[in-house]
Design a protein around this motif. Sequence first.
Motif, mmCIF file in Angstrom:
data_model
loop_
_atom_site.group_PDB
_atom_site.id
_atom_site.type_symbol
_atom_site.label_atom_id
_atom_site.label_comp_id
_atom_site.label_asym_id
_atom_site.label_seq_id
_atom_site.Cartn_x
_atom_site.Cartn_y
_atom_site.Cartn_z
ATOM 1 N N ALA A 219 0.796 3.228 5.916
ATOM 2 C CA ALA A 219 -0.380 2.536 5.028
ATOM 3 C C ALA A 219 -0.525 1.363 6.038
ATOM 4 N N MET A 220 0.238 0.884 7.132
ATOM 5 C CA MET A 220 -0.877 0.022 7.668
ATOM 6 C C MET A 220 -2.046 0.750 8.862
ATOM 7 N N GLY A 221 -2.106 2.152 9.011
ATOM 8 C CA GLY A 221 -3.442 1.740 9.128
ATOM 9 C C GLY A 221 -4.055 2.535 8.645
ATOM 10 N N LEU A 222 -3.818 3.278 6.872
ATOM 11 C CA LEU A 222 -5.006 3.431 5.773
ATOM 12 C C LEU A 222 -5.317 1.995 6.090
ATOM 13 N N PHE A 223 -4.821 0.676 5.504
ATOM 14 C CA PHE A 223 -4.484 -0.573 5.586
ATOM 15 C C PHE A 223 -6.592 -1.377 6.154
ATOM 16 N N VAL B 114 0.577 -0.885 -0.334
ATOM 17 C CA VAL B 114 -0.343 -0.260 -0.078
ATOM 18 C C VAL B 114 0.614 0.754 -0.122
ATOM 19 N N MET B 115 1.846 1.080 0.723
ATOM 20 C CA MET B 115 3.126 2.785 0.903
ATOM 21 C C MET B 115 3.041 2.550 -0.501
ATOM 22 N N LEU B 116 3.836 1.496 -1.005
ATOM 23 C CA LEU B 116 4.850 1.719 -2.546
ATOM 24 C C LEU B 116 3.290 1.764 -3.328
ATOM 25 N N LEU B 117 2.486 1.578 -3.481
ATOM 26 C CA LEU B 117 1.532 2.272 -4.340
ATOM 27 C C LEU B 117 1.263 3.425 -4.525
ATOM 28 N N TRP B 118 1.079 4.267 -2.979
ATOM 29 C CA TRP B 118 0.427 5.289 -2.551
ATOM 30 C C TRP B 118 1.364 5.974 -3.292
ATOM 31 N N ASN B 119 2.780 6.153 -2.877
ATOM 32 C CA ASN B 119 3.664 7.098 -2.418
ATOM 33 C C ASN B 119 4.469 7.014 -4.265
ATOM 34 N N TYR B 120 4.376 5.691 -4.572
ATOM 35 C CA TYR B 120 4.584 5.547 -6.536
ATOM 36 C C TYR B 120 3.153 6.574 -7.393
ATOM 37 N N THR B 121 2.062 6.514 -6.590
ATOM 38 C CA THR B 121 1.225 7.074 -8.409
ATOM 39 C C THR B 121 0.458 8.333 -7.619
ATOM 40 N N THR C 198 4.210 11.647 0.692
ATOM 41 C CA THR C 198 4.036 10.375 1.051
ATOM 42 C C THR C 198 4.211 9.871 1.963
ATOM 43 N N ILE C 199 3.993 8.595 2.795
ATOM 44 C CA ILE C 199 3.092 8.169 3.777
ATOM 45 C C ILE C 199 4.616 7.329 3.934
ATOM 46 N N THR C 200 4.420 7.159 5.096
ATOM 47 C CA THR C 200 4.652 5.979 6.027
ATOM 48 C C THR C 200 4.905 4.795 5.980
ATOM 49 N N LEU C 201 5.269 3.391 6.394
ATOM 50 C CA LEU C 201 4.896 2.188 6.370
ATOM 51 C C LEU C 201 3.715 2.396 7.679
ATOM 52 N N TRP C 202 3.995 3.042 8.832
ATOM 53 C CA TRP C 202 2.663 3.025 10.161
ATOM 54 C C TRP C 202 1.818 3.485 9.503
#
Length: 125
Positions: free
Chosen positions: A51-55, A29-36, A45-49
């Motif tokens: 992205a985990m909260g978003l998921f 999720v983090m990679l896709l968010w930060n890439y697109t 951009t977002i961090t891993l944490w």
Amino acid sequence: MNRNFRFRKRFIFIPILAIAFVFLVSFLVMLLWNYTLPSIFGFTTITLWQAMGLFLLCKLLFGFGKGPKRGGPPWKRRYMDKDLSELTEAEKEKFQQYIDQERCSWGKPTFRSDENRPNQMNHEQ
């Protein structure tokens, strides 16, 4: 004794797999968010944490996968065992009326055969 050992193994192995799965999905999720999204919409951009909260927020809002496993919508379950081409004309008409009235009632007429359709000729005047 062997059975007890397998239970302990599962007790340790399954939670580790679940945590690894959450981290892997969060990383994706983090990679896709930060890439697109930053390049398209200008988001940060977002961090891993984050992205985990978003998921986890998406899983809470949209459910945990209770969809097609239960057989889909009721109208589809009723006719799942039959091929629609094997239905009699009365059954086809009943099914079409049910779909028109209950599921697709947008107020527009439906045409069941070409003879009922309005004439599609070009009228040059």
